[in-house]
Every structure is written in C-alpha cells, then in structure tokens.
Design a protein around this motif. Structure first.
Motif, PDB file in Angstrom:
ATOM      1  N   LEU A  60       0.658  11.770  -6.519  1.00  0.00           N
ATOM      2  CA  LEU A  60       0.206  10.389  -6.728  1.00  0.00           C
ATOM      3  C   LEU A  60       0.811   9.801  -7.992  1.00  0.00           C
ATOM      4  CD1 LEU A  60      -3.574  10.762  -5.793  1.00  0.00           C
ATOM      5  CD2 LEU A  60      -1.881   9.414  -4.544  1.00  0.00           C
ATOM      6  N   ALA A  61       1.055  10.655  -8.986  1.00  0.00           N
ATOM      7  CA  ALA A  61       1.655  10.175 -10.239  1.00  0.00           C
ATOM      8  C   ALA A  61       3.075   9.674 -10.032  1.00  0.00           C
ATOM      9  CB  ALA A  61       1.640  11.287 -11.282  1.00  0.00           C
ATOM     10  N   SER A  62       3.688  10.061  -8.917  1.00  0.00           N
ATOM     11  CA  SER A  62       5.060   9.632  -8.642  1.00  0.00           C
ATOM     12  C   SER A  62       5.125   8.254  -8.006  1.00  0.00           C
ATOM     13  CB  SER A  62       5.749  10.648  -7.731  1.00  0.00           C
ATOM     14  OG  SER A  62       5.177  10.612  -6.421  1.00  0.00           O
ATOM     15  N   CYS A  63       3.969   7.684  -7.644  1.00  0.00           N
ATOM     16  CA  CYS A  63       3.938   6.388  -6.955  1.00  0.00           C
ATOM     17  C   CYS A  63       3.858   5.249  -7.961  1.00  0.00           C
ATOM     18  CB  CYS A  63       2.739   6.303  -6.013  1.00  0.00           C
ATOM     19  SG  CYS A  63       2.888   7.346  -4.571  1.00  0.00           S
ATOM     20  N   ALA A  64       4.731   4.289  -7.783  1.00  0.00           N
ATOM     21  CA  ALA A  64       4.694   3.111  -8.647  1.00  0.00           C
ATOM     22  C   ALA A  64       3.618   2.140  -8.201  1.00  0.00           C
ATOM     23  CB  ALA A  64       6.056   2.419  -8.639  1.00  0.00           C
ATOM     24  N   GLN A  65       3.132   2.259  -6.930  1.00  0.00           N
ATOM     25  CA  GLN A  65       2.106   1.381  -6.402  1.00  0.00           C
ATOM     26  C   GLN A  65       0.893   2.211  -5.978  1.00  0.00           C
ATOM     27  OE1 GLN A  65       4.855   2.264  -4.836  1.00  0.00           O
ATOM     28  NE2 GLN A  65       4.700   2.143  -2.610  1.00  0.00           N
ATOM     29  N   PRO A  66      -0.244   1.568  -5.739  1.00  0.00           N
ATOM     30  CA  PRO A  66      -1.433   2.318  -5.303  1.00  0.00           C
ATOM     31  C   PRO A  66      -1.143   3.147  -4.055  1.00  0.00           C
ATOM     32  CG  PRO A  66      -2.023   0.072  -5.872  1.00  0.00           C
ATOM     33  CD  PRO A  66      -0.525   0.128  -5.881  1.00  0.00           C
ATOM     34  N   ALA A 101       1.169   4.889   1.130  1.00  0.00           N
ATOM     35  CA  ALA A 101       1.290   3.849   0.112  1.00  0.00           C
ATOM     36  C   ALA A 101       1.474   2.509   0.796  1.00  0.00           C
ATOM     37  CB  ALA A 101       2.470   4.142  -0.813  1.00  0.00           C
ATOM     38  N   HIS A 102       1.235   1.449   0.061  1.00  0.00           N
ATOM     39  CA  HIS A 102       1.404   0.118   0.636  1.00  0.00           C
ATOM     40  C   HIS A 102       2.883  -0.188   0.809  1.00  0.00           C
ATOM     41  CE1 HIS A 102       0.946  -4.224   1.261  1.00  0.00           C
ATOM     42  NE2 HIS A 102      -0.284  -3.920   1.646  1.00  0.00           N
ATOM     43  N   SER A 103       3.209  -0.828   1.917  1.00  0.00           N
ATOM     44  CA  SER A 103       4.610  -1.085   2.250  1.00  0.00           C
ATOM     45  C   SER A 103       5.259  -2.108   1.329  1.00  0.00           C
ATOM     46  CB  SER A 103       4.733  -1.553   3.704  1.00  0.00           C
ATOM     47  OG  SER A 103       3.962  -2.721   3.921  1.00  0.00           O
ATOM     48  N   GLY A 104       4.465  -2.770   0.500  1.00  0.00           N
ATOM     49  CA  GLY A 104       5.031  -3.747  -0.415  1.00  0.00           C
ATOM     50  C   GLY A 104       5.806  -3.123  -1.559  1.00  0.00           C
ATOM     51  N   VAL A 117       3.950   4.596   4.875  1.00  0.00           N
ATOM     52  CA  VAL A 117       3.688   3.279   4.301  1.00  0.00           C
ATOM     53  C   VAL A 117       2.857   2.474   5.299  1.00  0.00           C
ATOM     54  CG1 VAL A 117       5.742   3.215   2.852  1.00  0.00           C
ATOM     55  CG2 VAL A 117       5.869   2.359   5.197  1.00  0.00           C
ATOM     56  N   THR A 118       2.064   1.572   4.785  1.00  0.00           N
ATOM     57  CA  THR A 118       1.203   0.754   5.633  1.00  0.00           C
ATOM     58  C   THR A 118       1.048  -0.631   5.020  1.00  0.00           C
ATOM     59  OG1 THR A 118      -0.999   0.608   6.654  1.00  0.00           O
ATOM     60  CG2 THR A 118      -0.885   1.544   4.442  1.00  0.00           C
ATOM     61  N   GLN A 119       0.789  -1.599   5.879  1.00  0.00           N
ATOM     62  CA  GLN A 119       0.479  -2.942   5.414  1.00  0.00           C
ATOM     63  C   GLN A 119      -1.023  -3.148   5.290  1.00  0.00           C
ATOM     64  OE1 GLN A 119       2.424  -5.591   8.174  1.00  0.00           O
ATOM     65  NE2 GLN A 119       4.422  -5.336   7.206  1.00  0.00           N
ATOM     66  N   GLN A 120      -1.785  -2.150   5.719  1.00  0.00           N
ATOM     67  CA  GLN A 120      -3.239  -2.254   5.669  1.00  0.00           C
ATOM     68  C   GLN A 120      -3.760  -2.001   4.261  1.00  0.00           C
ATOM     69  OE1 GLN A 120      -4.176   0.696   8.566  1.00  0.00           O
ATOM     70  NE2 GLN A 120      -3.822  -0.628  10.311  1.00  0.00           N
ATOM     71  N   GLU A 123      -8.051   1.860   0.920  1.00  0.00           N
ATOM     72  CA  GLU A 123      -9.343   2.148   0.304  1.00  0.00           C
ATOM     73  C   GLU A 123      -9.651   3.626   0.503  1.00  0.00           C
ATOM     74  OE1 GLU A 123     -12.256  -0.369   2.037  1.00  0.00           O
ATOM     75  OE2 GLU A 123     -11.592  -2.164   0.960  1.00  0.00           O
ATOM     76  N   PRO A 124      -9.931   4.348  -0.567  1.00  0.00           N
ATOM     77  CA  PRO A 124     -10.216   5.775  -0.410  1.00  0.00           C
ATOM     78  C   PRO A 124     -11.493   6.000   0.393  1.00  0.00           C
ATOM     79  CG  PRO A 124     -10.659   5.078  -2.654  1.00  0.00           C
ATOM     80  CD  PRO A 124      -9.991   3.925  -1.973  1.00  0.00           C
ATOM     81  N   TRP A 125     -11.435   6.942   1.311  1.00  0.00           N
ATOM     82  CA  TRP A 125     -12.623   7.310   2.082  1.00  0.00           C
ATOM     83  C   TRP A 125     -13.561   8.144   1.203  1.00  0.00           C
ATOM     84  CZ3 TRP A 125     -13.923  12.409   3.988  1.00  0.00           C
ATOM     85  CH2 TRP A 125     -15.020  12.418   4.866  1.00  0.00           C
ATOM     86  N   ARG A 126     -12.961   8.954   0.363  1.00  0.00           N
ATOM     87  CA  ARG A 126     -13.724   9.832  -0.516  1.00  0.00           C
ATOM     88  C   ARG A 126     -12.794  10.268  -1.651  1.00  0.00           C
ATOM     89  NH1 ARG A 126     -16.807  14.512   2.596  1.00  0.00           N
ATOM     90  NH2 ARG A 126     -17.873  12.671   3.430  1.00  0.00           N
ATOM     91  N   VAL A 127     -13.381  10.644  -2.773  1.00  0.00           N
ATOM     92  CA  VAL A 127     -12.605  11.195  -3.886  1.00  0.00           C
ATOM     93  C   VAL A 127     -12.981  12.666  -4.012  1.00  0.00           C
ATOM     94  CG1 VAL A 127     -12.111  11.109  -6.344  1.00  0.00           C
ATOM     95  CG2 VAL A 127     -12.461   8.982  -5.073  1.00  0.00           C
ATOM     96  N   VAL A 128     -12.012  13.539  -3.837  1.00  0.00           N
ATOM     97  CA  VAL A 128     -12.243  14.983  -3.869  1.00  0.00           C
ATOM     98  C   VAL A 128     -11.461  15.573  -5.032  1.00  0.00           C
ATOM     99  CG1 VAL A 128     -12.042  17.140  -2.587  1.00  0.00           C
ATOM    100  CG2 VAL A 128     -12.499  15.000  -1.355  1.00  0.00           C
ATOM    101  N   ASP A 129     -12.140  16.198  -5.952  1.00  0.00           N
ATOM    102  CA  ASP A 129     -11.481  16.777  -7.141  1.00  0.00           C
ATOM    103  C   ASP A 129     -10.581  15.758  -7.822  1.00  0.00           C
ATOM    104  OD1 ASP A 129     -12.723  19.208  -6.707  1.00  0.00           O
ATOM    105  OD2 ASP A 129     -11.074  20.016  -5.520  1.00  0.00           O
ATOM    106  N   GLU A 130     -11.099  14.549  -7.956  1.00  0.00           N
ATOM    107  CA  GLU A 130     -10.403  13.443  -8.614  1.00  0.00           C
ATOM    108  C   GLU A 130      -9.212  12.922  -7.811  1.00  0.00           C
ATOM    109  OE1 GLU A 130      -9.323  14.715 -12.507  1.00  0.00           O
ATOM    110  OE2 GLU A 130     -11.378  15.104 -13.142  1.00  0.00           O
TER     111      GLU A 130
END
Length: 310
Positions: A60-66, A101-104, A117-120, A123-130
C-alpha cells in the motif's frame, strides 16, 4: 547526526524510497539495506521476518493514490478458507500482494504486487492488522480472472459457510450486478449458480459439484431432519429430502472411535425414519465412481418406490 534508515522505518512503518529520502535518510544507506526491501523501492524494518499484514502495508505504501488490499491477500487476512487450487497452504513471499486502486491514478507496477483498478468508490470493508481490505465478495470476483469455476464455487461456499459466514448470499450477486472492468465475469456468473450457502467443508462442496458433473440433480445442503420422538434433529450433509436420501461426507475426524459410535447411533435413527444413507469418506475422493453409481441406483429405487405409492 545522520538520520538512520532503520530508525525511520521503525517509527513510520513501510515507506517508499522517495518518502524515506524525504525524511532525511541519505541515499547511500540503500546500498546496504537489501534485507529491508520488501518490494521494489519499498522498505520495512520487518522485512527479514515478514508477515502477510506487513507485506500488505508495504504494498500500500507504493501507491500514490488511495488503495485497498484485495483478492487472495484480502481473503487470507479476513480468515477465509482458501481452496488449495487457489492458494497452496499459508502465505509465502513468493505469492503477490493484491491491491485495488482507483483508475484515476497510476497503476502500481512492481514485482510482487498485483494491482486492479476501478472507477468505483473505494471503501474498506474492514481493517485487519492496520490493513484496509476490500469486501470479500469483491475479492472473490477479482479471483475470477485466474481461478476456474470449481475453485470459485469452493471459495464462494467457504465465504457463505454455515458457521460464522463472512458475507451474505446477496453480496455475490450484488458485485456481479456492478462488476466494473473485471476479467472473468462469465466464469463468476457460472460459479454463482452453483454456490450454496450454509456448507460446512470444502469436501462437501466438492462432492456436490461431482454429483452435478455426473448428471444428477444438485443435492440440498445441510438438511435438517427432525426426530418424532423427542423433538431434536439431525443435520445431513447433502441429500434429496423429498426422496429421503442422505449423503454423509466423512472427513478425517470421523475415524475417531467416539465419533464413529455417535455416527452409527445417528445413522440407525435416520434409517428407522425411512432415510437411505450413502457415506463417502476422504479416502474415496480420488475415485468417486462407486459412490456415484450407488447414489444413482439409490435415487432410481427411491423414485420408483415413490411412483408406486402415488
């Protein structure tokens, strides 16, 4: 005093190379930090004893977007039962981390990371171990790109298991109503027609699919049979209740002497109530020809008897 790479990672967690440099770490430290590299350009102080959640946070740290963790990675993190055909045993570092990740933004392209990638809206369904994870139904759909129909059915059954199900039956249909740009939609739709909620094991699910493959009707799952004498009930693994035919799928636990005694008493009660039972155990799974033949014959006899009565 120079800022140390290990100290920065211990304080902030997994970081990209550019983030680390931005915090004042000299570029020369990377030459001697191969053991801290999790993915290309991503570093963690836990790299030498990496666990799945650590690898997911590093990805996740490698992603520039959410982004969210998805696919097989997310399913492992939420405790889903994984078919052997999809994921062999426990997670190892050779298995890629799956993200959505978002397609934008720019898709992550690093060794050891698979990114949808998705345009949707994400929203996280759950957070597991951060780690924020995608909804299991969405992760199931992402698996359709590489998994076959049988594996998707086994995984779908596992998500809808009788004990502590992770999702509702409607969740799988909902993601297929709005799948987005996902490969494998056709396979997923075929699998959805074969998935049944309320199963107890993948062995039972696999037997059910083999029965269908043999051209027999799909049996019901976990049939509740009430006793007339005391109001209690039995649960039969699979079967055709209208014909009073039950199929019992015995795993390794059924070899326990106490379990055998209980199963025998239970079977005697069911037979006294007019049920015909066919057992198949784990040692028979490689060759089910005799089991299928016995089931076919039992069905034919029960249908003939039913017609004779009515």
């Amino acid at each position: 005093m120079a800022v140390q790479l290990c100290d920065v990672l211990a304080e902030h967690g997994p970081l990209s190379r550019s983030e680390i440099v931005g915090l004042g770490v000299g570029r020369g430290q990377f030459k001697e930090a191969a053991e801290l590299r999790v993915h290309h350009g991503i570093y963690s102080d836990r790299a030498s004893s990496l666990k799945l959640a650590d690898a997911a946070k590093a990805a996740l740290a490698s992603c520039a977007q959410p982004a969210l963790v998805s696919g097989l990675t997310a399913l492992r993190l939420v405790g889903a039962r994984i078919p052997w055909s999809i994921g062999h045993g426990e997670w190892t570092r050779s298995e890629p981390i799956c993200l959505v990740a978002h397609s934008g933004g720019t898709r992550v392209r690093r060794a050891g990371i698979e990114c949808h990638v998705t345009q949707q809206k994400l929203e996280p369904w759950r957070v597991v171990d951060e780690v924020p994870v995608a909804h299991p139904a969405r992760s199931w759909l992402y698996m359709a790109a590489t998994a076959d129909v049988v594996s998707l059915v086994l995984l779908g059954d596992a998500l809808l298991r009788r004990g502590d199900p992770l999702i509702r039956p409607s969740d799988l249909a909902d993601v297929l109503d709005n799948p987005g740009c996902v490969r494998g939609n056709k396979k997923a739709r075929s699998a959805l027609r074969l998935i049944r909620p309320g199963t107890d094991s993948m062995g039972e699910s696999w037997i059910r699919l083999k029965i269908i493959e043999a051209g027999l009707p799909c049996p019901d799952v976990n049939i509740v049979v009430k006793r007339d004498d005391n109001g209690s009930y039995y649960v039969v693994d699979l079967g055709y209740p209208e014909l009073k035919i039950g199929i019992e799928c015995d795993g390794p636990r059924h070899d326990d002497p106490d379990r055998v005694a209980r199963d025998t008493e239970r079977e005697n009660h069911l037979r006294a109530m007019g049920w015909k039972l066919i057992r198949v155990n784990h040692s028979h799974y490689r060759d089910l020809a005799n089991f299928i033949a016995a089931l076919r014959e039992t069905r034919a006899e029960a249908i003939a008897l039913h017609r004779a009565r009515f």
